[in-house]
Design an enzyme around this catalytic site. Structure first.
Site, short mmCIF file in Angstrom:
data_model
loop_
_atom_site.label_atom_id
_atom_site.label_comp_id
_atom_site.label_asym_id
_atom_site.label_seq_id
_atom_site.Cartn_x
_atom_site.Cartn_y
_atom_site.Cartn_z
N ASP A 5 3.51 -2.24 -3.44
CA ASP A 5 3.66 -1.90 -4.86
C ASP A 5 4.48 -2.98 -5.56
OD1 ASP A 5 2.37 0.38 -4.28
OD2 ASP A 5 4.01 1.75 -4.67
N GLU A 52 -10.99 1.47 4.89
CA GLU A 52 -10.41 0.38 4.12
C GLU A 52 -9.39 -0.33 4.99
OE1 GLU A 52 -6.71 1.91 1.49
OE2 GLU A 52 -8.65 2.66 0.86
N LEU A 58 -3.87 -3.75 5.25
CA LEU A 58 -3.15 -4.96 4.84
C LEU A 58 -4.15 -6.03 4.42
CD1 LEU A 58 -0.48 -5.09 7.69
CD2 LEU A 58 -0.15 -4.27 5.35
N THR A 72 -7.65 4.48 6.72
CA THR A 72 -7.14 3.11 6.61
C THR A 72 -6.95 2.44 7.97
OG1 THR A 72 -4.86 3.87 6.67
CG2 THR A 72 -5.91 3.76 4.53
N GLU A 101 -2.52 9.50 -0.85
CA GLU A 101 -2.97 9.99 0.47
C GLU A 101 -2.54 11.43 0.72
OE1 GLU A 101 -2.65 5.62 2.64
OE2 GLU A 101 -0.93 6.97 2.63
#
Length: 582
Positions: free
Chosen positions: A204, A486, A489, A448, A288
């Site tokens: 973020d 996805e 990183l 993920t 999530e």
């Protein structure tokens, strides 16, 4: 229309050459492939092109763009825009195109089997003023992604932006323009209903708080925030303990989320199923379905710490008390485990998570972990029931993102997963109940850490992302729920791409059963994606994802074809791009 865009891009390129601090833009296929640069660390989300609406989103953390020190277009993306603008003008002057290039372009528009790739957009794609951020650069970037064969993009629709000032008053501002921009370029959209705060998680780099009026209510009642055993509050997402209590100006949190999704549906109904193909329902921090057990903000947690339980606000404790009384054990209802260590402990540092005689195997431990994880499942049930009712018969798919918590996966207790709300241990499958819950609502399971390999992670922390992905894939197969993925990183190297390709094929135990991921979201659209080598690798990767079951063609071969396709014939483009980067 094409002429107008080319003219605008040309003007943009001209103005950028005189500006040293330009900012974000995305490079087109040819431009990107021609560049030659190393692969940096970035986040991008992918899902596969030649397949209709598919699913999307998650890395554990929120995604974030790389911003320039000054206002305006980001420097790296301006490079992309420059290259794209120059290439567009060059192509207009070409009298003919090679047969190979024609074939490649035709193939990219034909529906075929494979895994569609989506790309996650910058977190700040819409400004706090409800306008499109870096409009010209964004437009060029979307055109570039389309030319690369990308299926679409994923964008966060921030609750804190749209319903910022007044309950029930929605300002869709920049989102309307952004969605029309995607439509104009023929890109599909995965829209994330982002009911969480941006800021405080991995990656973020911008801040989008919860709506002002929600923050005001939390200020009056701090127990609306998730709380750990030391009284530390987490303001990323309203505690699910008060899901059904009218604590937000007379509405329950679930009612607020539902009203938001309903307003989105009504405002963009003309784009549903055609441009907007998926709604990802945010269910917790970073969007999530989990508790905020590993917050990075203020250095509270650092990888690979086990995290901490988030059940000490009065609403969660009230539920725990009721569950304990229903189980005939009222003495278990006053608190969660007090011997589970701190955020940065390791399992064996604690009495609760240690492998021999740990509290997680005790009757109280099993009761508590069952209740804690069920609270998360119930939260998912409530939001999915609402989302399905709202988007019924609109033609869009619903998805939910699950975090890939792979550290300490090799231990018996799987402590980091437990504190996040996933009751997964060596003796219990914690992902099957989640998959079954999603299956009941026809939702997609978005997972993920798909790009990670076990040996690349710290072995002393017993990280095992590959084993975790396999477990999740098996759970979704048993529950008959679609799986999307996805990368957690930013990765641009061939090793990561090969790992994604392998995981996307879902070739479990040598038997794929003709299954493959329904989509992949690449983390994320940013300057690094459009650097020379990175873009070339990415274009090849997107093409390979379209033929993920074709084991006869290696990435190197596909990359050579992509390199030819994106090759810029005129050296001036390379010079302009290089000048802009300095």
């Amino acid at each position: 229309m094409a002429m107008n865009i080319s003219h605008q891009l040309g003007a943009l390129a001209e103005s950028m050459t005189t500006t040293s601090n330009a900012s974000e833009t995305t490079v087109p296929v040819s431009a990107a492939a021609a560049w030659k640069t190393p692969t940096p660390n970035i986040r991008c989300k992918i899902t596969r092109p030649d397949t209709a609406e598919q699913k999307s989103q998650p890395t554990s953390p929120c995604r974030s763009p790389v911003l320039s020190a000054s206002n305006g277009i980001r420097p790296d993306l301006s490079v992309a825009c420059l290259a794209f603008a120059t290439e567009t003008m060059d192509l207009m002057n070409l009298e003919e195109t090679t047969e190979q290039e024609k074939t490649y372009k035709e193939v990219s528009t034909v529906k075929e089997k494979g895994v569609p790739v989506y790309v996650m957009m910058p977190l700040d794609s819409v400004t706090m003023g409800n306008t499109v951020n870096r409009r010209k650069a964004m437009d060029a970037s979307l055109q570039a992604l389309k030319s690369a064969g990308v299926e679409g993009v994923m964008m966060d629709v921030w609750w804190g932006l749209v319903e910022r000032d007044t309950p029930g008053v929605y300002n869709w501002g920049g989102y309307a323009e952004l969605l029309e921009m995607a439509k104009r370029h023929g890109l599909k959209v995965q829209a994330v209903m982002s009911f969480h705060q941006c800021g405080g998680n991995v990656g973020d780099s911008c801040t989008v708080p919860l709506p002002k009026w929600v923050v005001e209510e939390v200020g009056k009642d701090q127990d609306l925030a998730y709380t750990d055993q030391w009284g530390r509050r987490n303001y990323e997402y309203v505690s699910l303990g008060c899901d059904s209590i009218p604590v937000l100006k007379g509405r329950t949190p679930v009612q607020c989320y539902s009203d938001f999704m309903r307003a989105f549906r009504d405002n963009f109904k003309h784009l549903l199923s055609d441009t907007i193909v998926e709604i990802q329902v945010g269910m917790g921090p970073a969007g999530e379905l989990r508790f905020p057990s590993y917050p990075e903000q203020n250095g509270t947690w650092k990888f690979p710490g086990i995290g901490a339980f988030q059940c000490y606000d009065k609403y969660m404790l009230s539920s725990l008390k009721a569950a304990a009384e229903a189980a005939g054990k009222p003495e278990w209802g006053s608190t969660g485990p007090t011997d589970a260590g701190n955020y940065n402990n390791w399992p064996e540092d604690t009495r609760f998570f240690r492998k021999e005689g740990g509290g997680w195997t005790s009757p109280f431990g099993e009761f508590f972990l069952s209740w804690y994880s069920q609270m998360l499942l119930d939260h998912g049930e409530r939001l999915l029931s609402s989302a399905n009712g709202i988007f019924e018969n609109t033609g869009v798919k619903i998805s939910v993102k699950i975090a890939g918590i792979h550290w300490h996966y090799g231990t018996r207790s799987h402590a980091p997963e437990l504190t996040a709300g996933y009751y997964n241990t060596r003796n219990r499958d914690g992902y099957l109940p989640i998959a079954q819950m999603l299956a009941r609502h026809g939702a997609i399971f978005n997972f993920t850490c798909i790009e990670m390999r076990d040996h690349e992670q710290p072995q002393d922390a017993l990280c095992a992302p590959e084993k975790l992905v396999k477990q999740v894939a098996l759970a979704t197969r048993e529950a008959k729920v679609p799986l999307a993925g996805e990368n957690a990183l930013p990765r641009f190297d061939q090793r990561a791409h090969e790992q994604i390709l392998q995981a996307s094929s879902m070739n479990l135990d040598g038997n794929s059963e003709d299954r493959e991921m329904c989509a992949f979201t690449y983390l994320r659209m940013n300057p690094h994606l459009f650097q020379p080598d990175n873009w070339r690798h990415f274009v090849a990767f997107v093409k390979k994802m379209k033929e993920v079951k074709n084991a006869d063609r290696c990435l190197e071969q596909v990359e050579r074809e992509a390199d030819h396709f994106v090759h810029i014939r005129h050296p001036s483009v390379h010079k302009v791009a290089a000048a802009a980067m300095n």
